[in-house]
Design a protein around this motif. Structure first.
Motif, short mmCIF file in Angstrom:
data_model
loop_
_atom_site.label_atom_id
_atom_site.label_comp_id
_atom_site.label_asym_id
_atom_site.label_seq_id
_atom_site.Cartn_x
_atom_site.Cartn_y
_atom_site.Cartn_z
N THR A 195 16.65 99.75 70.33
CA THR A 195 16.94 99.76 71.76
C THR A 195 15.66 99.57 72.57
OG1 THR A 195 18.83 101.23 71.41
CG2 THR A 195 17.98 101.08 73.65
N ILE A 244 14.68 95.98 72.61
CA ILE A 244 15.52 95.15 73.47
C ILE A 244 15.22 95.42 74.94
CG2 ILE A 244 17.90 94.61 74.13
CD1 ILE A 244 18.74 95.59 71.32
N ALA A 245 15.28 96.71 75.30
CA ALA A 245 15.21 97.08 76.71
C ALA A 245 13.78 97.20 77.23
CB ALA A 245 15.95 98.40 76.92
N GLY A 267 18.51 82.96 75.80
CA GLY A 267 18.33 84.36 76.18
C GLY A 267 19.49 85.22 75.70
N PHE A 268 20.72 84.70 75.82
CA PHE A 268 21.89 85.42 75.32
C PHE A 268 21.81 85.61 73.79
CE2 PHE A 268 24.48 83.80 79.12
CZ PHE A 268 24.31 84.99 79.81
N SER A 269 21.28 84.60 73.10
CA SER A 269 21.19 84.70 71.64
C SER A 269 20.22 85.79 71.22
CB SER A 269 20.78 83.35 71.05
OG SER A 269 19.43 83.05 71.35
N SER A 295 19.60 88.47 72.99
CA SER A 295 20.31 89.72 73.27
C SER A 295 21.35 90.01 72.20
CB SER A 295 20.99 89.64 74.64
OG SER A 295 20.04 89.46 75.68
N GLY A 339 19.59 91.34 69.16
CA GLY A 339 19.17 92.72 69.38
C GLY A 339 20.34 93.69 69.34
N LEU A 340 21.47 93.30 69.95
CA LEU A 340 22.65 94.15 69.92
C LEU A 340 23.17 94.30 68.50
CD1 LEU A 340 24.80 95.76 71.44
CD2 LEU A 340 26.06 93.62 71.77
N ALA A 392 12.30 94.00 78.67
CA ALA A 392 13.11 93.60 79.82
C ALA A 392 12.81 94.49 81.03
CB ALA A 392 14.59 93.68 79.46
#
Length: 404
Positions: A152, A155-156, A259-261, A263, A266-267, A159
């Motif tokens: 986490t 990922i975060a 960018g979505f990929s 994320s 990471g998810l 950002a």
């Protein structure tokens, strides 16, 4: 026999010391990644540095775990764990605070390296504290939870750091990040870790003590197989990890989709860590092997689609990236669970640090090889080779663990 409810994260968080350790690791892990974007922004946009300095920055982030971690682990195994956790988080806070007052890119890089050296002692100390405070039947859940916290933060953290840069200068982000480490210090002061038993053998020379971590892998066949598996898996992953943007572009996806990929990956890593923490306790090697076969097969499929010019929808691409990210965590959590269960408390830091050094070396060697493959045969070829290696690794490990 424990029930399912006793083996879950709820039971783990119901224990005071494991809960406090996890709570302390939230700001500690976020402090590793929150100022990543700020450092890059300062180097590139303020000081006008290029790819050479960024490459040095990448080395400053990773080399401490190879060069310094196994040495500091000797002291971690001998010192009270709460004291080590306190000193390392205080040191990280002071190093990050110094980021805000430097005006030279090379001084900043030296401070990044210094903070990495301090962190290379914090991470094995956390594993030692986790082993000392967690009941045996909850070790897998503890590893899953801590990996989820770390994932986490990866990922975060960048950002949030990038968002803060819209309102603050880089120096403000550094000060905020230093405050996070001080929060971790405050929580650690409330932590109580049982004293570890005295080592069965008297201390030898410093070199012998430093090598004890690697020697432990030779003592336990299960531990050695887990390390070889993890090092090979990470080598295979990093053959293509840096090429995801090129793969996305090859399928016709734009920057937003890329960018979505990231994320999605990471998810997937976050969910993989949480699921692995529940499933990997009883048969970790089986979990790792099956995850490798499944993830490698998916990687091969997406590689063949790229090589043959197939069109795939964005949602399918994101699902594939999620599976690939989840596979990474699904292999790391069982590996760390095996380290916890196979290692005596008096050398857990050295074993963990030695294993991390081996895995990091494998990771560092892979991107250049993957880039060469992609340049010669196409981006999909790097994914194909990486996926095939992961499948082969899973099958070989599955066969080796079935041997008496």
């Amino acid at each position: 026999m424990t029930t399912k409810s006793q083996d879950g994260y709820r039971a783990l968080l119901g224990l005071k010391q494991p809960r406090r350790l996890a709570l302390a690791c939230i700001p500690a892990d976020f402090s590793d990644w929150l100022d990543y974007a700020a450092v890059v922004a300062l180097l590139v946009y303020t000081w006008g540095q290029g790819p050479v300095v960024l490459a040095i920055f990448a080395l400053a982030l990773t080399l401490p775990y190879v060069l310094v971690g196994p040495i500091l682990a000797v002291f971690v195994d001998r010192a009270p764990l709460v004291r080590v956790l306190f000193i390392t988080n205080l040191g990280r806070a002071l190093a990050t605070l110094a980021f805000a007052f430097t005006g030279s890119p090379f001084v900043l890089l030296a401070l990044v390296f210094a903070r990495g050296c301090i962190d290379s002692a914090f991470t094995p100390a956390r594993q030692g504290a986790l082993q000392a405070t967690t009941p045996d039947h909850l070790v897998g859940a503890a590893q899953g939870m801590h990996q989820a916290i770390n994932q986490t933060s990866k990922i975060a953290g960048p950002a949030i750091g990038g968002l803060l840069l819209a309102f603050w200068p880089a120096q403000g982000v550094f000060l905020f990040n230093a405050a996070l480490s001080f929060v971790a210090v405050a929580i650690i002061l409330t932590l109580k870790v049982p004293e570890r038993p005295e080592p069965a053998t008297p201390p030898g020379t410093f070199l012998k003590e430093a090598m004890a971590g690697l020697s432990e892998f030779k003592r336990s066949r299960r531990l050695l197989i887990a390390l070889i598996f993890s090092a090979c898996a990470y080598f295979a992953f990093f053959l293509y990890d840096a090429l995801i943007a090129l793969l996305a572009a090859g399928f016709g996806f734009n920057e937003t989709a890329y960018g979505f990929s990231i994320s999605a990956s990471g998810l997937g890593g976050l969910l993989g860590a949480l699921i692995a923490g529940r499933l990997a306790q009883s048969r970790p090697m089986l979990s790792m092997s099956l995850a490798a076969v499944i993830a490698g097969s998916i990687t091969i499929a997406i590689a063949l689609a790229a090589l043959f010019g197939a069109n795939i929808p964005l949602i399918l691409f994101l699902v594939v990236l999620g599976f690939m990210g989840g596979a990474t965590a699904f292999m790391l959590v069982p590996y760390r669970t095996i380290v916890q269960t196979e290692t005596p408390p008096d050398r857990i830091a050295r074993v963990f640090a030695s294993g991390e050094a081996v895995i990091t070396c494998a990771m560092l060697s892979a991107p250049l090889i993957g880039s060469a493959i992609a340049t010669r045969f196409g981006t999909g070829a790097a994914f194909l080779v990486g996926g095939a290696l992961v499948v082969l690794l899973g099958l070989v490990t599955l066969a080796s663990t079935r041997r008496p």
